[in-house]
Design a protein around this motif. Structure first.
Motif, mmCIF file in Angstrom:
data_model
loop_
_atom_site.group_PDB
_atom_site.id
_atom_site.type_symbol
_atom_site.label_atom_id
_atom_site.label_comp_id
_atom_site.label_asym_id
_atom_site.label_seq_id
_atom_site.Cartn_x
_atom_site.Cartn_y
_atom_site.Cartn_z
ATOM 1 N N MET A 22 0.841 -1.183 0.000
ATOM 2 C CA MET A 22 0.000 0.000 0.000
ATOM 3 C C MET A 22 0.884 1.244 0.000
ATOM 4 S SD MET A 22 -2.911 1.093 2.779
ATOM 5 C CE MET A 22 -3.803 -0.429 2.502
ATOM 6 N N ARG A 23 0.643 2.187 -0.872
ATOM 7 C CA ARG A 23 1.451 3.399 -0.955
ATOM 8 C C ARG A 23 0.781 4.523 -0.186
ATOM 9 N NH1 ARG A 23 2.731 5.229 -6.776
ATOM 10 N NH2 ARG A 23 3.935 6.710 -5.566
ATOM 11 N N PHE A 24 1.587 5.315 0.502
ATOM 12 C CA PHE A 24 1.078 6.444 1.244
ATOM 13 C C PHE A 24 1.731 7.724 0.741
ATOM 14 C CE2 PHE A 24 0.744 2.899 4.236
ATOM 15 C CZ PHE A 24 -0.606 2.973 4.539
ATOM 16 N N ILE A 25 0.932 8.756 0.637
ATOM 17 C CA ILE A 25 1.446 10.074 0.300
ATOM 18 C C ILE A 25 1.473 10.855 1.605
ATOM 19 C CG2 ILE A 25 1.098 12.162 -1.065
ATOM 20 C CD1 ILE A 25 -0.574 10.433 -2.987
ATOM 21 N N TRP A 26 2.671 11.064 2.184
ATOM 22 C CA TRP A 26 2.761 11.659 3.502
ATOM 23 C C TRP A 26 2.436 13.155 3.463
ATOM 24 C CZ3 TRP A 26 2.403 7.619 6.015
ATOM 25 C CH2 TRP A 26 3.214 6.513 5.829
ATOM 26 N N MET A 40 -0.754 -4.295 14.742
ATOM 27 C CA MET A 40 -1.147 -2.899 14.562
ATOM 28 C C MET A 40 -0.157 -2.100 13.721
ATOM 29 S SD MET A 40 -3.974 -2.916 16.167
ATOM 30 C CE MET A 40 -4.314 -1.167 15.992
ATOM 31 N N ASN A 41 0.933 -2.707 13.254
ATOM 32 C CA ASN A 41 1.978 -1.950 12.570
ATOM 33 C C ASN A 41 1.482 -1.232 11.322
ATOM 34 O OD1 ASN A 41 3.880 -2.675 14.468
ATOM 35 N ND2 ASN A 41 4.663 -4.402 13.300
ATOM 36 N N SER A 42 0.789 -1.963 10.449
ATOM 37 C CA SER A 42 0.298 -1.365 9.210
ATOM 38 C C SER A 42 -0.692 -0.253 9.497
ATOM 39 C CB SER A 42 -0.351 -2.448 8.334
ATOM 40 O OG SER A 42 -0.897 -1.886 7.166
ATOM 41 N N PHE A 43 -1.584 -0.496 10.448
ATOM 42 C CA PHE A 43 -2.579 0.499 10.832
ATOM 43 C C PHE A 43 -1.904 1.755 11.383
ATOM 44 C CE2 PHE A 43 -5.393 2.238 14.191
ATOM 45 C CZ PHE A 43 -6.472 2.601 13.412
ATOM 46 N N LEU A 77 0.611 7.643 11.587
ATOM 47 C CA LEU A 77 1.600 8.135 12.538
ATOM 48 C C LEU A 77 3.012 7.851 12.036
ATOM 49 C CD1 LEU A 77 0.172 7.011 16.019
ATOM 50 C CD2 LEU A 77 0.105 9.304 15.022
ATOM 51 N N LYS A 78 3.905 8.795 12.273
ATOM 52 C CA LYS A 78 5.307 8.639 11.904
ATOM 53 C C LYS A 78 6.161 9.002 13.119
ATOM 54 C CE LYS A 78 8.709 10.346 8.539
ATOM 55 N NZ LYS A 78 8.924 11.288 7.409
ATOM 56 N N LYS A 79 7.112 8.139 13.462
ATOM 57 C CA LYS A 79 7.956 8.395 14.631
ATOM 58 C C LYS A 79 8.749 9.683 14.432
ATOM 59 C CE LYS A 79 11.205 6.142 17.774
ATOM 60 N NZ LYS A 79 11.986 4.907 18.049
ATOM 61 N N TYR A 80 8.717 10.531 15.450
ATOM 62 C CA TYR A 80 9.333 11.855 15.368
ATOM 63 C C TYR A 80 10.512 12.004 16.331
ATOM 64 C CZ TYR A 80 9.577 16.997 15.576
ATOM 65 O OH TYR A 80 9.997 18.313 15.541
ATOM 66 N N SER A 121 -3.138 7.852 1.913
ATOM 67 C CA SER A 121 -4.263 7.258 1.198
ATOM 68 C C SER A 121 -4.628 5.949 1.891
ATOM 69 C CB SER A 121 -3.882 7.007 -0.265
ATOM 70 O OG SER A 121 -2.685 6.270 -0.347
ATOM 71 N N ILE A 122 -5.790 5.931 2.536
ATOM 72 C CA ILE A 122 -6.181 4.799 3.369
ATOM 73 C C ILE A 122 -7.424 4.120 2.805
ATOM 74 C CG2 ILE A 122 -6.994 4.127 5.671
ATOM 75 C CD1 ILE A 122 -5.460 6.474 6.796
ATOM 76 N N ASN A 123 -7.319 2.816 2.639
ATOM 77 C CA ASN A 123 -8.480 2.015 2.269
ATOM 78 C C ASN A 123 -9.159 1.591 3.566
ATOM 79 O OD1 ASN A 123 -10.331 0.164 1.395
ATOM 80 N ND2 ASN A 123 -8.916 -0.993 0.116
ATOM 81 N N LEU A 124 -10.323 2.147 3.872
ATOM 82 C CA LEU A 124 -10.909 2.002 5.196
ATOM 83 C C LEU A 124 -11.212 0.560 5.586
ATOM 84 C CD1 LEU A 124 -13.234 5.126 5.362
ATOM 85 C CD2 LEU A 124 -11.018 4.778 6.424
#
Length: 326
Positions: free
Chosen positions: A1-5, A72-75, A80-83, A185-188
């Motif tokens: 799954m690709r995410f646009i941050w 829960m990692n993928s979710f 959330l991104k570690k800061y 982009s999340i597929n619910l």
């Protein structure tokens, strides 16, 4: 799954997630997610399984019990991104904590030792358990921190003095972690393949537990004190399983609203009934443990647990067959 941050601000008025409880960390994630998104469908996802774990400590008997396993990692990575990560060991570090809490797009998970944490927590002054707690805000007028935590009345807000806040963090063996909220982009409901694979995983895990079921809850020789200690773990594990059935019911209701499949409606009702049965089982176990009768009744309750696992397996099998036909 690709995410646009893309950074996204959390609604500061975060509310404790109380629809169901699977474990402490997933409840934190669901709370943050619901502050960002209105649609809750994705948190009902059936990405779980069962396992047999060994619990206890050296000074009392070891025992095996059933445990809910969730991934829960993928979710988490979808919003959330570690800061940052840091150790809170002195009062001067509190300035850094307060600066984090002032930023709208940062989330602080405080690393604490539950032995020193909230007074109505199951492990307070009893067990040294390492844990993360969601910090909502700092009240400068009262010199208190508002945190979201699981206590005797479920997941809710607590006000913690600065002294207690620092003590629990200082004694923890885990660092505090800061996350940045992001939008992707999340597929619910994820996709049908993942949903089906999750069902296969659930059924397979139930079969594995049933295959080793004779090793679960073999505690007939326990003393009264040891039995109460045994129930500290078992009631938490059964509570998570009870609530997973609630989540399953909500998932089926969501699917029914989308496709009007009567099987989903019936499954929602069956999962609700199964949740009620786990609630009763947990209550009966606690009653007998406190009255000193659990040594005599534990085998009967083991049979109930086995029956409930078989019922859940059959529900998922019917759903799997129906979705494959579609």
């Amino acid at each position: 799954m690709r995410f646009i941050w893309k950074e996204v601000a959390v609604i500061k008025n975060i509310h404790p997630f109380r629809e169901f409880w699977l474990d402490c960390y997933s409840t934190i994630l669901f709370t943050i997610y619901c502050a960002l998104y209105k649609d809750r469908t994705r948190i009902y996802n059936n990405n779980y399984s069962y396992s047999i774990v060994t619990a206890g400590r050296s000074c009392v008997h070891k025992f095996k019990t059933i445990c809910l396993e969730i991934s829960m990692n993928s979710f988490q990575n979808s919003f959330l991104k570690k800061y940052d990560e840091f150790s809170l060991k002195s009062k001067r570090n509190l300035k850094h904590v307060n600066e984090i809490l002032e930023k709208n797009n940062l989330i602080l998970l405080l690393g604490v030792d539950l032995y020193y944490w909230i007074d109505d927590g199951i492990h307070w002054k009893r067990n040294h358990i390492q844990h993360f707690s969601l910090v909502k805000e700092y009240d400068a007028d009262k010199n208190e921190y508002v945190v979201l935590e699981t206590g005797a009345r479920g997941y809710k807000e607590y006000r913690i003095s600065e002294k207690k806040f620092l003590k629990a963090a200082k004694m923890a063996d885990v660092n505090s972690i800061v996350y940045q909220t992001i939008e992707g982009s999340i597929n619910l409901l994820d996709n049908k393949t993942i949903f089906g694979n999750n069902i296969d995983m659930i059924i397979q895990s139930i079969d594995c537990v049933i295959g080793e079921f004779d090793s679960i809850w073999t505690v007939t020789d326990y003393s009264f004190k040891d039995m109460l200690y045994f129930m500290e773990f078992v009631q938490t594990h059964l509570y998570a399983i009870e609530n997973r059935q609630k989540a399953n019911s909500l998932l089926m209701k969501s699917l029914f609203e989308q496709n009007k499949n009567q099987l989903c409606y019936r499954a929602a009702c069956e999962f609700t009934e199964l949740s009620d049965r786990y609630y009763s089982l947990k209550a009966q176990l606690m009653t007998d443990a406190k009255s000193g009768k659990l040594n005599e009744s534990i085998d009967r309750y083991r049979k109930y647990l086995l029956d409930y696992l078989k019922i859940e397996k059959e529900i998922w099998k019917k759903i799997s067959e129906n979705f494959k036909e579609d």
